[in-house]
Design an enzyme around this catalytic site. Structure first.
Site, PDB file in Angstrom:
ATOM      1  N   HIS A 185       0.820  -1.220   0.000  1.00 31.49           N
ATOM      2  CA  HIS A 185       0.000   0.000   0.000  1.00 31.49           C
ATOM      3  C   HIS A 185       0.853   1.270   0.000  1.00 31.49           C
ATOM      4  O   HIS A 185       2.055   1.237   0.311  1.00 31.49           O
ATOM      5  CB  HIS A 185      -0.935   0.018   1.222  1.00 31.49           C
ATOM      6  CG  HIS A 185      -0.193   0.022   2.529  1.00 31.49           C
ATOM      7  ND1 HIS A 185       0.397   1.157   3.045  1.00 31.49           N
ATOM      8  CD2 HIS A 185       0.068  -0.970   3.411  1.00 31.49           C
ATOM      9  CE1 HIS A 185       0.990   0.872   4.187  1.00 31.49           C
ATOM     10  NE2 HIS A 185       0.815  -0.428   4.440  1.00 31.49           N
ATOM     11  N   GLU A 219      -2.061  -7.436   7.253  1.00 28.50           N
ATOM     12  CA  GLU A 219      -0.806  -7.142   7.963  1.00 28.50           C
ATOM     13  C   GLU A 219      -0.676  -7.934   9.269  1.00 28.50           C
ATOM     14  O   GLU A 219      -1.679  -8.377   9.839  1.00 28.50           O
ATOM     15  CB  GLU A 219      -0.725  -5.628   8.246  1.00 28.50           C
ATOM     16  CG  GLU A 219       0.575  -5.151   8.897  1.00 28.50           C
ATOM     17  CD  GLU A 219       1.851  -5.461   8.086  1.00 28.50           C
ATOM     18  OE1 GLU A 219       2.090  -6.647   7.793  1.00 28.50           O
ATOM     19  OE2 GLU A 219       2.616  -4.524   7.811  1.00 28.50           O
TER      20      GLU A 219
END
Length: 207
Positions: A8, A81
């Site tokens: 990201h 994550e």
């Protein structure tokens, strides 16, 4: 099949040096620009599917990359994550005062990283999760030519280390892919090959 693994764009907590984990922090203006630049770089490449995790920083990045294409960004949370447990949102320096050994391990000795005390996820647990996720992901997309998935730093580090076939003992040597970098993985006849790692040429061209 080709898989484009993307990290990201830059977030507010990246800048503030806070641990993000499963908590969310919005993309910065730079992070949005990074994602748009990658979208521009990849605009002529045909992707059969776009995926991201459910975390907004990844989903927003994927949408900027997708641009005007008609596909929806689908959620794939096996590549979410690493959970930082009770430490999420905490600045690195604060965390260091509380758990100096574990902060050191998090960055430099991942196999010894033990977040049990603050209910986090270990790198060993992340590895097990992403291996299962990768098998599922390949099965899901085996009939496609090219797919893109937006994920996260620690997770991609662990996943790409596994894909490269390196021994788990060398995990600490693996680099974390940069914000909006893309890594191309070729999957053929049951084997993975990384053909391009942490490519940020879309950012360098604009500097």
């Amino acid at each position: 099949m080709e898989i484009y693994f993307v990290r990201h764009g830059q977030t507010v907590w990246n800048v503030e040096k806070r641990f993000q984990g499963l908590s969310d922090s919005p993309l910065t203006e730079l992070g949005i620009t990074q994602a748009k630049l990658l979208g521009e770089k990849l605009k002529d490449i045909k992707f059969d599917k776009f995926y991201s995790t459910s975390l907004k920083r990844a989903n927003d990045t994927a949408k900027y990359i997708k641009g005007n294409r008609k596909q929806e960004v689908e959620i794939f949370d096996d590549f979410v994550e690493i959970s930082m447990g009770d430490m999420e949102g905490m600045q690195h320096e604060e965390f260091k005062k509380l758990y100096p050994e574990q902060v050191k391990n998090f960055f430099f000795n991942q196999l010894e990283y033990d977040p049990t005390e603050y209910h986090g996820e270990s790198f060993i647990e992340v590895r097990e999760r992403v291996i299962k996720g990768l098998n599922k992901f390949v099965e899901l997309n085996k009939n496609y030519e090219r797919v893109l998935v937006v994920s996260h730093g620690a997770t991609l580090k662990t996943l790409l280390h596994y894909i490269s076939g390196k021994d788990i003992s060398t995990l600490s040597d693996e680099a974390i892919p940069k914000n909006t970098s893309y890594t191309i993985v070729k999957y053929q006849n049951g084997k993975f090959e990384i053909t391009d790692f942490s490519n940020t040429s879309h950012l360098e061209e604009k500097q």
